[in-house]
Design an enzyme around this catalytic site. Sequence first.
Site, PDB file in Angstrom:
ATOM      1  N   GLU A 161       0.001  -0.575   5.760  1.00 23.55           N
ATOM      2  CA  GLU A 161       0.999   0.034   6.644  1.00 23.55           C
ATOM      3  C   GLU A 161       0.859   1.544   6.701  1.00 23.55           C
ATOM      4  O   GLU A 161       0.978   2.148   7.764  1.00 23.55           O
ATOM      5  CB  GLU A 161       2.411  -0.350   6.162  1.00 23.55           C
ATOM      6  CG  GLU A 161       3.519  -0.023   7.162  1.00 23.55           C
ATOM      7  CD  GLU A 161       4.041   1.403   7.038  1.00 23.55           C
ATOM      8  OE1 GLU A 161       4.693   1.881   7.988  1.00 23.55           O
ATOM      9  OE2 GLU A 161       3.794   2.042   5.994  1.00 23.55           O
ATOM     10  N   ASP A 168       0.848  -1.183   0.000  1.00 23.83           N
ATOM     11  CA  ASP A 168       0.000   0.000   0.000  1.00 23.83           C
ATOM     12  C   ASP A 168       0.889   1.241   0.000  1.00 23.83           C
ATOM     13  O   ASP A 168       2.035   1.200   0.438  1.00 23.83           O
ATOM     14  CB  ASP A 168      -0.946   0.006   1.202  1.00 23.83           C
ATOM     15  CG  ASP A 168      -0.220   0.196   2.524  1.00 23.83           C
ATOM     16  OD1 ASP A 168       0.699  -0.591   2.805  1.00 23.83           O
ATOM     17  OD2 ASP A 168      -0.552   1.142   3.273  1.00 23.83           O
TER      18      ASP A 168
END
Length: 457
Positions: free
Chosen positions: A159, A95
């Site tokens: 994250e 991500d």
Amino acid sequence: MEPTALPALAESVASLMPRARQELAELVAFRSVADPAQFPKSECEAAANWIAEALRAEGFQDVALLDTPDGTRSVYGFLPGPEGAPTVLLYAHYDVQPPLDENAWHSPPFTLTERDGRWYGRGAADCKGGLIMHLTALRALKERGGVPVHVKIIAEGSEEQGTGGLERYAEAHPQLLAADTIVIGDTGNFRVGLPTVTATLRGMTLVRLQVDTLQGNLHSGQFGGAAPDALAALIRILDSLRAEDGSTTVDGLTSDARWEGLQYPEEDFRKDAKVLDGVELIGSGTVADRIWARPAVTVLGIDCPPVAGATPSVQASARALISLRVPPGTDAGDAAKLLSAHLESRAQWGARITVDEVGRGQPFRADTASPAYAAMAAAMRAAYPGEEMQTAGQGGSIPLCSTLASLYPEAEILLIGLSEPDAQIHAVNESVSPEELERLSLAEALFLLNYRTAAAG
């Protein structure tokens, strides 16, 4: 390490770089911001599927898309090594941060573009490049006799959001990520060409502050001067979070710690941070003190009318999103309570204050005297001729580190990666140095060889 291992591995890594570029371009093309309010969830799902297929193609077993409690997916795979070999967990996240102002990018943020010797694109360094680093190291080893250890890979899907999905999943499935050593590929060298491991990470608490003063907006001419302005109240509260010199001031939170070790010259920091001429740095102490050893508050965003289209109104409500970076030695939960109490105590004119914590991650401190660090130092020395491995801090947060340290207290945890200052992660025009990708892929491959030898000894 056999004397012939270095040139052979270096040759293999170099030959794999065109493939690394192509695959990084494919990964960067996924707009995998883990926030469905900004980009479709399908972008993250497509990135996760790409990683799963890449792992299967490399012979990984038990490849799985893990549905984590925050609604995102992490990708797991296991590559068996020789019998009796230690297990190494390799981490990265797929991500990314949103691109911010796409018009400020010199090339499309989700199209990997080569310019001035660097590859530009959102996630190129943070941290899709970290996954490509892991794959390149493993492929080089496979070309030169095989991977000498058992390998687990975990690619996280949230994250950047700090929502804790993988941490909660790991806590509920403690055997899944168990390993003798963990390599977190999400930090970076202190400077391009200077091999660095990160020994400390600041933790983080993220809170949303809401200020309400009126039932609705009012005409600033008719009511302004007596009606309590929520935006003005918010500004007063936020101002209380900094001393005159810009230091973070949260009631009860210690902010005078010192950093012992590699220092960050102020002029280098000004250049890396692109501070405008004549603008002063904030805070006190050395730069290393301020960014690695002390708390730091940042107002990430404010909900209020934009200048374009604003009306002459007294604002009834205003919101802010506030990040507090927490240094090692301070519990993030305790810091969150102190921050909330501080904000509530600074309510102006009886304004109604609501503070909600929306994210948290604990700080981390590594054991730099462990055998894995010695193995990595030797690998870095070989991959970066003439340079010794440096140990630095990191002002950012990787919440999973503390979770892994708690779940596996005997495991050695090392932090390396591609996010050196020139990478400008989280900003527009993020980029990665292909030379760093090549050298760190080689260093990781050499580390796995060195670590197998050290573990056997």
